[in-house]
Write a protein that holds these residues in place. Structure first.
Motif, short mmCIF file in Angstrom:
data_model
loop_
_atom_site.label_atom_id
_atom_site.label_comp_id
_atom_site.label_asym_id
_atom_site.label_seq_id
_atom_site.Cartn_x
_atom_site.Cartn_y
_atom_site.Cartn_z
N GLU A 12 0.83 -1.21 0.00
CA GLU A 12 0.00 0.00 0.00
C GLU A 12 0.86 1.25 0.00
O GLU A 12 0.56 2.21 -0.71
N ILE A 15 2.22 1.77 -3.45
CA ILE A 15 1.18 2.25 -4.36
C ILE A 15 0.93 3.73 -4.14
O ILE A 15 0.86 4.52 -5.09
N ALA A 37 0.44 1.44 -11.03
CA ALA A 37 0.81 0.03 -10.87
C ALA A 37 2.23 -0.24 -11.37
O ALA A 37 3.02 -0.93 -10.72
N ALA A 40 4.71 1.25 -8.93
CA ALA A 40 4.70 0.56 -7.64
C ALA A 40 5.15 -0.90 -7.78
O ALA A 40 5.30 -1.59 -6.77
N ARG A 44 -2.51 -4.14 -11.66
CA ARG A 44 -3.71 -3.32 -11.45
C ARG A 44 -4.70 -4.01 -10.52
O ARG A 44 -5.28 -3.34 -9.66
N ILE A 47 -4.11 -3.16 -6.97
CA ILE A 47 -4.64 -1.85 -6.58
C ILE A 47 -6.15 -1.95 -6.37
O ILE A 47 -6.69 -1.47 -5.38
N VAL A 57 -7.77 6.11 -4.51
CA VAL A 57 -6.32 6.09 -4.27
C VAL A 57 -5.85 7.51 -3.91
O VAL A 57 -5.13 7.71 -2.94
#
Length: 192
Positions: A12, A15, A37, A40, A44, A47, A57
């Motif tokens: 997290e 992201i 994505a 990070a 996807r 996420i 987000v």
């Protein structure tokens, strides 16, 4: 061995860090879940398991940044002057936060919800913190009587307006003058 919980927090955090980097690189409107994505190093669907879409987000990112700034500016004790100094310092940090300001100035569709329609999580955190400080100041005698949550909401509105509009009045109020006028406004509003 890394626990699953720490691993999930790490994912997290990656992201959200990637979302911040995308906002700074491309702007809010051109930030995509695909690019978040990629940066990070997650898929996807990873996420989507955490947030339903990019707006969520970004909202989570803003909440963490704003709440983090509140935590970064220490409480200087009970009393109106200490509370106002903390509010002004948090506002100053928020005006300097590139991600927060990018959302306010470049993503009106996202920002307007939290400016005109409803309190977001970070705003509620700020109202609660302000209400506690107001109660302490009322007990100490430096803040007038009144409903602490209503007064906190008004302090939020005054401060939020100052943050949002600082760029508009920059020729009239430099950062130092803006901070002084915000402090004067809040002190005047809260004074017994």
């Amino acid at each position: 061995m890394v626990s699953i919980r720490n691993s999930a927090q790490s994912v997290e955090a990656r992201i959200l860090d990637a979302a911040a980097a995308c906002i700074l690189a491309y702007g809010v409107e051109r930030t995509t879940l695909t690019e978040i994505a990629r940066r990070a190093r997650v898929s996807r669907p990873t996420i989507y398991r955490r947030w339903p879409d990019i707006r969520w987000v970004i909202a989570e990112l803003l909440t963490l940044r704003i709440a983090g700034l509140l935590d970064a500016v220490p409480d200087a004790g009970a009393g109106r002057e200490a509370m106002v100094a903390r509010v002004v310092a948090v506002a100053q940090h928020l005006r300097g936060d590139e991600v927060v300001m990018s959302v306010i100035h470049n993503a009106p569709n996202i920002a307007i919800t939290y400016i005109t329609s409803r309190l977001g999580t970070s705003q509620q955190i700020l109202v609660d913190a302000l209400a506690e400080a107001i109660k302490a100041g009322q007990s100490e005698g430096s803040i007038r009587a009144g409903d602490a949550h209503q007064m906190a909401a008004m302090c939020l509105l005054i401060t939020q307006s100052t943050i949002q509009s600082a760029q508009m009045v920059a020729d009239l109020l430099d950062a130092e003058a803006l901070d002084a006028e915000l402090a004067h406004s809040l002190n005047g509003y809260l004074k017994p």
